[in-house]
Design a protein around this motif. Sequence first.
Motif, short mmCIF file in Angstrom:
data_model
loop_
_atom_site.label_atom_id
_atom_site.label_comp_id
_atom_site.label_asym_id
_atom_site.label_seq_id
_atom_site.Cartn_x
_atom_site.Cartn_y
_atom_site.Cartn_z
N PHE A 176 0.80 -1.23 0.00
CA PHE A 176 0.00 0.00 0.00
C PHE A 176 0.83 1.28 0.00
CE2 PHE A 176 -2.81 -3.22 1.81
CZ PHE A 176 -3.87 -3.11 0.93
N LEU A 177 2.16 1.14 0.08
CA LEU A 177 2.97 2.36 0.04
C LEU A 177 3.99 2.29 -1.10
CD1 LEU A 177 3.50 5.07 1.37
CD2 LEU A 177 5.18 3.97 2.81
N PRO A 229 2.29 1.43 -4.90
CA PRO A 229 1.60 2.55 -5.54
C PRO A 229 2.53 3.69 -5.94
CG PRO A 229 0.43 1.84 -3.58
CD PRO A 229 1.74 1.14 -3.57
N ASN A 279 -1.52 1.41 -8.15
CA ASN A 279 -1.88 2.50 -7.24
C ASN A 279 -3.39 2.64 -7.06
OD1 ASN A 279 -2.30 3.37 -9.81
ND2 ASN A 279 -0.59 4.82 -9.83
N SER A 293 -5.16 1.21 -4.97
CA SER A 293 -5.53 1.21 -3.55
C SER A 293 -5.45 2.62 -2.96
CB SER A 293 -4.62 0.28 -2.77
OG SER A 293 -3.30 0.76 -2.79
N TRP A 294 -4.86 3.54 -3.69
CA TRP A 294 -4.76 4.91 -3.16
C TRP A 294 -5.98 5.74 -3.52
CZ3 TRP A 294 0.86 7.19 -3.77
CH2 TRP A 294 1.70 6.55 -2.84
N SER A 295 -6.73 5.29 -4.51
CA SER A 295 -7.86 6.12 -4.98
C SER A 295 -8.95 6.16 -3.93
CB SER A 295 -8.42 5.53 -6.28
OG SER A 295 -9.59 6.24 -6.62
N PRO A 296 -9.28 7.36 -3.44
CA PRO A 296 -10.28 7.44 -2.38
C PRO A 296 -11.70 7.24 -2.88
CG PRO A 296 -9.50 9.62 -2.96
CD PRO A 296 -8.70 8.66 -3.79
#
Lengths: 546, 306
Positions: free
Chosen positions: A154-155, A158, A179, A181-184
């Motif tokens: 997750f870091l 992405p 990435n 998983s970064w999309s809010p």
Amino acid sequence: MISCLLIHVSRTSQGLPVRQAGVIAGETIQIGRGAACPVHLPDHRVALHHASVRRADDGSLHMDAAGEAMLKIDGIIARSVALQPGMRIEIGPYVLGVETAPAGHDIALSMEKVHAPDGHETAVGLKQPVTLEALGFSKRTLGAVLAVCILLVFLLLPMLPGASQALDKWQADLPVTLNGSWSPGSLTGGHALFEAKCSTCHKRPFQAVADEVCTGCHTQAGKHLSNETLHKRAFGSMRCTDCHADHKSRAKLRHDAEKCVACHGDIKRINPDSKLADVHDFATGHPAFHITLPEGVDADGVERVVRFRQQDKPVERSALKYSHKIHLDKAGISSPEGDTVMQCRDCHRLDASGKHFAAMTMEKTCQQSACHALNFTEPVEGIVPHGSERAVMSRLREFYGRWLADVPENRAQCEAAGAPANSVRATLDCVNDLARRNGAATLFRKNAECGECHEITPVASTNVPWKVTPLRTNHDWQPGAVFPHAKHGAMGCTACHDKMNSEKSADIAMPAIDKCRECHIGKDHARGKLISTCESCHRFHRDERK
Amino acid sequence: MNGMQGATLLKYRGHRYLKVTSALVLLAVAAYLLPGRTGDEAYGGTVSGYLLGIAATLIVLILMLYGVARRRIGGTPVAQADTENKVGRGKRPFRMGRLEGATLQGWLSAHIYLGILLLVLATLHTGFHFGWNVHTLSYVLMLLVMVSGVYGLNAYLSYPTLITLNMGDDTLDDLFLKIAELDELAMACALELPDEVHALVQQACRETRVGGNLWQQLSGEQRDCPTRYAVQQLPALSATYGRNDQPKMIRELYAMLLRKEKLVQRARADVMLRARMTCWLFLHAPLGIALLAALTAHIVSIFFYW
């Protein structure tokens, strides 16, 4: 009777055997754990009565296992065996050796405990973990493993597409992007095309999305204020994304009415010279509507408009004479097709936008069904086109010129008017005279034909002795607002525009704000009312295409 | 003891942390509702969203500091209960320790109430937007840490009493010694007894287990416990024997096995209660660390793609 020499073998600390012999005798010789057995083997692996030695019918000695016990003779499991010197019989930890019987004995058995004790010491709990720590669980290890996995997935992952364009392109086609998983939240509308490629908008790490990214596609979205100084004062360093945040539902992306009120709630704070009134909410804090009228073209050639407060009851000075009352008479209006009851839409037709009405023209609007044909009758009948005064006069001259040329007798008309001899000059004068006279008599009349709709003033000119005041009809009464007429089609026109009794074109029949409020409420819900925000009627961005 | 313990943790210094928490919760709800007044849609990126997020992050850090404080102050808030059990294993010497004026009970009280505050702040920070992403992962991890923490609080408040009630003056090692002694006697007795009886006793001695894997510790059971089996079988078995098979010894053996079974049950209960009292920490602490990692990813991602 069997006589057995039983030799107990034990070992010294050096491992040397020590043999102690004893004699036992009986019909059979029992071997077992039980105290009653002469060959007593006190160990839990031995059965209470494990085996016995008996004499067979042929006189030989046999050893038989008792019950379910087993014997292991020279490595082989057996239930019964004929004893021979040299045999080794294993029972539990003991080894019984068959030796050559000395004189006076039927058999000699050596007995040695060769295996360790059977460990009947308590096993309970000792070899079992009795705490969770003893199971090898470690809070730190588990925590560290989880943390490393999370940081990796997750870091680190992405971040990678931001480092390499090739990787960014490659990962965009994966079913799960690196990435993602970064999309809010998912992107809205057309932005969904960039869902898998964050770098489309997020150009550089740790830098906010630049306005140029937005205007790269949204080229037509102009600034709110054309005045640069004022724009800077009102919006400072605001970015597109301050108002248009994607990933946060469509409502959030499109507009945020509250941001309008932030300035327009106290507009003097932004521009002390502003003539605009403060606005808070359509239902409770919106000023009365204004009417915008054209004021003509100024010295710089710019079309000027002027705003009037509606309660000041402005009038339109369009130079058009028109009575809605006559045209919309419920009894009908006479036309070449007989008495006809006209509808608003017979003349006012929505344009393609559905918001405004198409411009009306003489040909398409007033002359439909042959109404308002421009006839002249003297000395002959004819029709002129709708156009400038000069065009009308040219048509008349052309008509009378041909009329004189075709039929020479017609020249009498000229003579009757006292025209001199038969010269070209005289003919032209005759044509001009006819045109002027008949134009005055049948067309350029004060209250009929041209003068029925237009204001006509005589001017000192031989060729075109009339001046028609140019029309200046209004096309957009409220240019700051957008009113979708098409969406209000269910209402009759006259529900808002009171034109049924209007006798002059100067009457302005724009509805007041209270009319809108009969159906529209502000941002707060009310039963049976439509929620309406600033964006319902106003547009923030100027359309750069105009 | 139990009641007092709970009272101390939750009512520490006249509800000091309850009051602080209540005030901050009200403040947070006000901060959340303030933009709502003007119709602004709530999410983590608004001004109040950022403020709530910063506050929640600080609280997470303070909550995690409790783990450090616990080590530095020493002892546990329930160490008193431990001491009364006189168990010895894994026991920390109880000191009502002070570290720069801080007591462990004060820390724990703050830890509990700050946890509740964090739940409110973080939930408001989300603006109730959830999805399959690192942001919701952080939130879910936080919830898991909290669920385990609530279990832990309940465990700390209830299990020490149960442990004391079960063990009385004994320690687990005392019980093991007693069981071993009974085993010795029973085996000696069984040497002279029929093979079926002997086999029962031998099995009971060798295969009876206290503790074991995670499930066995938590359940406090052994499937088909051989001691219990022996106790059940022995009376029926002895009825089939005649006078020559030493009925007196069988009766003595039966008494021994009964005593052993009781001891084994108590030992298993002790292992079970302790496992249940401590198991949550094996989730609470690692999930806390995982939360910190997810939170780091969450915060970095926000500013990486600003």
